[in-house]
Design a protein around this motif. Structure first.
Motif, short mmCIF file in Angstrom:
data_model
loop_
_atom_site.label_atom_id
_atom_site.label_comp_id
_atom_site.label_asym_id
_atom_site.label_seq_id
_atom_site.Cartn_x
_atom_site.Cartn_y
_atom_site.Cartn_z
N THR A 1 0.84 -1.21 0.00
CA THR A 1 0.00 0.00 0.00
C THR A 1 0.87 1.26 0.00
O THR A 1 0.62 2.20 -0.76
CB THR A 1 -0.94 0.00 1.23
N THR B 1 -17.67 -0.82 1.36
CA THR B 1 -16.81 -1.47 0.36
C THR B 1 -16.37 -0.53 -0.76
O THR B 1 -15.24 -0.62 -1.24
CB THR B 1 -17.54 -2.70 -0.24
N TYR C 1 -15.39 2.38 -0.75
CA TYR C 1 -14.21 3.19 -0.44
C TYR C 1 -12.92 2.46 -0.85
O TYR C 1 -11.89 3.10 -1.05
CB TYR C 1 -14.15 3.51 1.05
N TYR C 2 -12.98 1.14 -0.95
CA TYR C 2 -11.77 0.37 -1.28
C TYR C 2 -11.41 0.46 -2.77
O TYR C 2 -10.39 -0.09 -3.18
CB TYR C 2 -11.94 -1.10 -0.86
N VAL C 3 -12.29 1.10 -3.57
CA VAL C 3 -11.93 1.27 -4.99
C VAL C 3 -11.78 2.76 -5.34
O VAL C 3 -11.48 3.10 -6.48
CB VAL C 3 -12.95 0.61 -5.95
N ASN D 1 -8.81 4.17 -0.86
CA ASN D 1 -8.47 2.74 -0.77
C ASN D 1 -7.20 2.52 0.07
O ASN D 1 -7.15 1.61 0.89
CB ASN D 1 -8.34 2.10 -2.16
N HIS E 1 -11.11 -7.00 0.56
CA HIS E 1 -10.74 -5.57 0.62
C HIS E 1 -9.32 -5.34 0.11
O HIS E 1 -9.06 -4.37 -0.61
CB HIS E 1 -10.84 -5.06 2.07
N GLY F 1 -8.60 -3.03 -2.94
CA GLY F 1 -7.78 -1.84 -2.66
C GLY F 1 -6.49 -1.82 -3.47
O GLY F 1 -6.19 -0.84 -4.15
N SER G 1 -7.24 -1.70 -7.36
CA SER G 1 -7.66 -0.38 -7.86
C SER G 1 -6.50 0.63 -7.76
O SER G 1 -6.32 1.45 -8.66
CB SER G 1 -8.89 0.12 -7.12
#
Lengths: 242, 393
Positions: B282, B335, B337-339, B344, B361, B365, B368
């Motif tokens: 991330t 959910t 928000y994860y894309v 994300n 997720h 995440g 995306s």
């Protein structure tokens, strides 16, 4: 050898260079003359492949700037006046070595080139110091060394003496003559007729993006019946406008 | 040849950046020194206020009741008699004023409801603490009165208290520690990732353009995308270093500082190999996303100064999702928000610090984020390779 073949460059509505043609022979120091905004830098940038001609083409040592830009870049060294484009937080040696590596020089060859350029340009005293604190003349020497590090056949000098004092400009001209003796092809742009007169036998004279004259300085003198090159320049410019 | 060029340019960019005092001070020293200092200052200030609120509680009492005796069992409680109690409360010399009507104790003894009035200042934390103390004392006093009344009526306390609840915190020590961090760290992490690369990105394109070095570089026989790749990696390096410095400093501040977890055992055991991997991926993807965006803006900018102005947009892009998700528990994040870009990354890092990453997720995440990174780098490459993009004029 440099061959500029009917080259034009437009930026939206502005015609910066219009149908310019001239030829620089191998081993020649050729002057590109014109006042600020005449199109000299745009022409130089097209030769350096930073800009692409809108029309026409330029050949450097037989390679087209349109078709073979990487081959052209391998064969040229370009030096800009004013901002000499050095990294002020790196030493002179690091600046030169960086460009040498980008031109693919092996370490041993690179060290040899830096050593010989440092001696030629009398840079030994400051080669390992950071460029940020250098005088204008010292920076210009480093920029020249960077331009020559890969031993290019063709050298483009765009207003190289801008900001240099008399001594530094004289040393610079000596170096240009030395490079000519080594067989380099040099295009020297300037807005100073006197400076061109000291180095070149042939010139291209640009005004408002157009070529007004290309040929020998002797031809110009004969044509206008005077030795004063500034008067000749004005006469050419005014004649083209009249 | 391509990787040789990228490595040569990257090495030079990093050397140049590390010699720039402003760049590494902004990237490393600010997170490593300023964040703990702010935490320490805030923590010290809060704990001082709390300590003073507990150690000295000046009250004024109008009327009398045995309730006051119960209050005075707390040694910090001092009953004062200022000439003008309201003014003293406003000035902070008093924490609260208790107004006890006549016949207060008698009303209670008669089995009725007596009314007590308490004036306090909600803008003064010490006054709020006094109000809490009075509430607790009144509740305990009321409980005694109720017990006596029930006793008189021959009833036990169980009559009015059919259910007794006990609450057990199901959160593990790891989750408790991570839960605290899940609130603040994603904010610090994402904002650091965006801000730590800004100076570098602006210097490496807009700055180089202004100084004429980029034009010289573009006349070398190397591909523009190799130059851009090296610059992207240099900005990513600065961003990631800033983010890691922030992570370390916030963790240390939480662990050792005065805002630290008093009584609770602070642990980093919520990190497992999987959550650590998700966090690293991330961080790298967010660093690439911000670096790409910053290089786009730096290339578009006509000067270094103009570039600085544009960079604030990136900070805004980092701060909005971070602040929006800051109070939301990781288990409550919807959910979609994860894309969403940046959301994300924030959502995933919250899950990491909560100690449990949902595989779906993580997939959404990271997938995306990868798409946004590819798009941003593609855009940066298009703009950077545009004719004249590297020229000053």
């Amino acid at each position: 050898m440099i061959e500029v073949k009917d080259v034009s460059k437009r930026f939206k509505e502005i015609a910066a260079v219009q149908h310019v043609s001239f030829r620089v022979e191998a081993g020649e120091v050729y002057g590109l003359l014109g006042e600020n905004g005449a199109g000299k830098t745009t022409t130089m940038r097209m030769m350096a492949t930073v800009l692409t001609p809108t029309e026409g083409d330029i050949e450097i040592s037989g390679f087209s700037v349109r078709q073979q830009p990487l081959e052209v870049r391998r064969r040229i060294g370009i030096l800009f006046g004013g901002d000499v484009g050095l990294y002020s937080r790196l030493t002179a040696r690091e600046n030169i070595a960086y460009f040498g590596r980008l031109y693919g020089l092996e370490q041993a060859r690179l060290e040899e080139r830096i050593h010989s350029l440092s001696r030629m340009l009398e840079m030994d005293d400051f080669i390992d110091r950071r460029v940020g604190a250098f005088s204008r003349g010292m920076k210009q020497k480093v920029a020249i060394a960077r331009t020559l590090v890969h031993d290019p056949d063709v050298i483009l000098l765009d207003e190289p003496t801008t900001g240099l004092d008399v001594t530094a400009a004289t040393i610079f001209r000596r170096m240009v003559r030395k490079l000519q003796e080594e067989g380099k092809t040099i295009l020297f742009s300037s807005h100073n007729m006197g400076e061109i007169n000291k180095l070149c036998k042939r010139v291209a004279l640009m005004h408002k993006g157009k070529l007004r004259f290309a040929g020998g300085l002797d031809t110009l003198r004969e044509q206008f019946g005077t030795e004063d090159l500034d008067d000749i320049f004005m006469a050419v410019v005014e004649g083209s406008e009249g | 040849m391509g990787s040789h060029v990228v490595w040569t340019v990257l090495k030079k960019e990093l050397m140049d950046l590390f010699r720039d005092r402003k760049a590494w001070m902004g990237t490393l020293l600010v997170p490593l020194l300023v964040i703990p200092f702010v935490f320490f200052l805030l923590g010290t200030s809060y704990s001082n206020v709390e300590k003073e609120a507990r150690e000295y509680i000046p009250l004024a009492v109008q009327g009398s009741s045995s309730l006051i005796t119960s209050l005075q069992k707390n040694p910090a409680v001092q009953i004062l008699e200022p000439a003008n109690p309201e003014q003293a409360l406003q000035a902070g010399h008093l924490r609260a004023i208790l107004t006890i009507p006549a016949g207060f104790d008698e009303e209670i003894a008669a089995g009725k409801t007596a009314k007590l009035s308490v004036a306090y200042d909600s803008t003064n934390q010490k006054s709020v603490y006094a109000r809490t103390l009075i509430e607790q004392t009144v509740e305990a006093y009321s409980k005694d009165v109720v017990a006596k009344r029930l006793n008189q009526a021959g009833l036990s306390e169980q009559t009015i208290q059919p259910i007794v609840s006990t609450f057990q915190n199901a959160a593990s020590e790891e989750r408790k520690s991570g839960g605290m961090l899940a609130g603040i760290i994603p904010l610090m992490l994402v904002v650091s990732l965006a801000s730590a690369g800004m100076a570098a990105a602006n210097d490496l394109v807009a700055g180089e353009k202004e100084r004429g070095t980029l034009e010289s570089l573009l006349t070398a026989p190397i591909a523009a995308q190799h130059i851009l790749t090296a610059k992207l990696l240099a900005v990513m390096t600065m961003s990631s270093m800033g983010a890691v410095a922030s992570l370390i400093s916030v963790t240390l501040a939480m662990r050792l500082g005065p805002m630290g977890t008093e009584g609770d055992h602070f642990t980093l055991a919520f990190f497992s190999p999987v959550t650590l991997l998700v966090l690293i991926v991330t961080i790298l993807l967010l660093a690439a996303l911000f670096a790409g965006l910053e290089l786009v803006l730096s290339t578009v900018a006509k000067s270094f100064k103009e570039g600085q102005t544009y960079m604030s947009a990136v900070l805004f892009l980092a701060m909005v999702p971070s602040y929006m998700l800051m109070p939301v528990s990781p288990v409550d994040i919807p959910t979609h928000y994860y894309v969403m870009p940046v959301f994300n990354g924030v959502a995933l890092s919250k899950e990491v610090f909560y100690g449990k990453v949902d595989p779906m997720h993580a997939l959404l995440g990271i997938g995306s984020l990868l798409i946004y990174v590819v798009f941003t780098i593609f855009l940066a490459s298009r703009i950077f390779r545009r004719e004249g993009a590297g020229l000053k004029h």
